[in-house]
Scaffold this active site. Sequence first.
Site: not given
Ligand code: ATP
Ligand code: MG
Length: 448
Positions: A62, A64, A143
């Site tokens: 996705d 963001d 994170d």
């Molecule tokens: P994907 O959607 O491919 O699983 P993503 O990196 O986009 O990976 P998400 O869970 O959608 O992961 O979270 C979006 C973003 O928010 C992450 O890339 C990170 O920067 C931040 N994030 C998510 N969870 C946490 C957390 N627990 N602590 C700090 N930052 C976080």
């Molecule tokens: Mg994501």
Amino acid sequence: MSEPAELRRQPRVLARAEHSVSRASISPNAIKVLYRLHRAGFLACLVGGAVRDLLLGRKPKDFDIGTNARPQQVRQLFRNARVIGRRFRLVMVRFSDEVVEVATFRRSPEPPEIEDGETTDVLAATPEADEFGTPEEDAWRRDFTVNGLFYNIADFSVIDHVGGLEDLRAGVIRTIGAPRLRFAEDPVRMMRAVEYGARLGFRLEDDLSDAIAEMHGEIRRAAPARIAYELVESLKGGQALPIFRGLEGSNLLEHSVPEAHRAASGGGDALLWRLLGTADERVRGGEKLSEETLLGLLFLPSVLDALMREGEKAPAPGEVERDVRDRVDAAALRLALSNYRSHLLRSSFLLLSRLLSPPRSAKFVLRTVKHEAFPVAWQIAHLLGAAAPRYRPQLGPWEQAVARVRAGLAPEVAPARPEGEKRGKHRRRRRGGARRRAGAAGAAGSAS
Ligand code: ATP
Ligand code: MG
């Protein structure tokens, strides 16, 4: 992370010509949102996983978006936008086939209070205050370094405040700031570290690994719904086997899904691993497995123990049903699954008990197929059959009957085999007896 400003380095900025992120690989809806924010005079960046995946040449799940526009300002720019969330208000911009999430840049909340050497229970709580911040602060509260990169629509540059580009190149998962502090703030990050390491084929940085080895038990303090969310995310992407092996290897599975941990103790060839490997192959082949099916795989070995008590005398009426219910309910409670989701899981396992014996009658087949949990039960049964050949013969007659129902024909059901005929080695119960109906089949009966 509230790192003193003087410790932070200058951001590394890669101009358009110096990186591989192109607008053509960003969803047109996300591009639309980025440009509209930009034209209204706001900063607008693609953030988080999408930038990471695009730089790696992978397809993002996705897109963001981060901006300095406040949620209400974002909402006013889009007719199709809704503000959600209590803690950090997000704006969801809805398109026909996609939702683009827009979040205002924010800084990290205050680190949790430390009392008597223990962090207090702020982890599951949701502070009310919204803490908006600069793009840099927004990068630092994320994170892992590889998740802290921005792509700025104003000049198509990639901005790295946290050393993510270097770690992306080296294939390293590293927390932004000290791992022990970041895991104490939010233990779910330990699961996420393992998840991204396995998903991307990255190594966990040494200090991060040591921190998980010391702190894995802390995961019990995380909000159950957040654990469940990460479990589902970990199951969905076609890499569940390496991720769950990683979770087991770092003792995080034991604390989050103890029944899966017990199932994993059968070694490398345990049914759990074969199920996850089979599911991964199917997902990567484009098959759509429901979230309930995938979650169900974590509990399937434990539920099979209840359903297939080989060599034991027939269970008392309702006993198998109770046992299955108890197992699913305990897990659902622990993971704060919704009532509907736990209902689907419970019913699908009770239906599965039907699918593991030949269908009794045409009416029985129709009732089974019509059940709302049948699609989940059917997917689980097929994954089970593929992962463990001993269950395949039982499914055969059901395949034929279900195919006929789907073709609009009446199911044809073979008459029950006469007593004494040679049965499959692993048949648990006698056919046709009152006990059988009272036992697991009785359990299945009440799934409808
Ligand atoms: P994907 O959607 O491919 O699983 P993503 O990196 O986009 O990976 P998400 O869970 O959608 O992961 O979270 C979006 C973003 O928010 C992450 O890339 C990170 O920067 C931040 N994030 C998510 N969870 C946490 C957390 N627990 N602590 C700090 N930052 C976080
Ligand atoms: Mg994501």
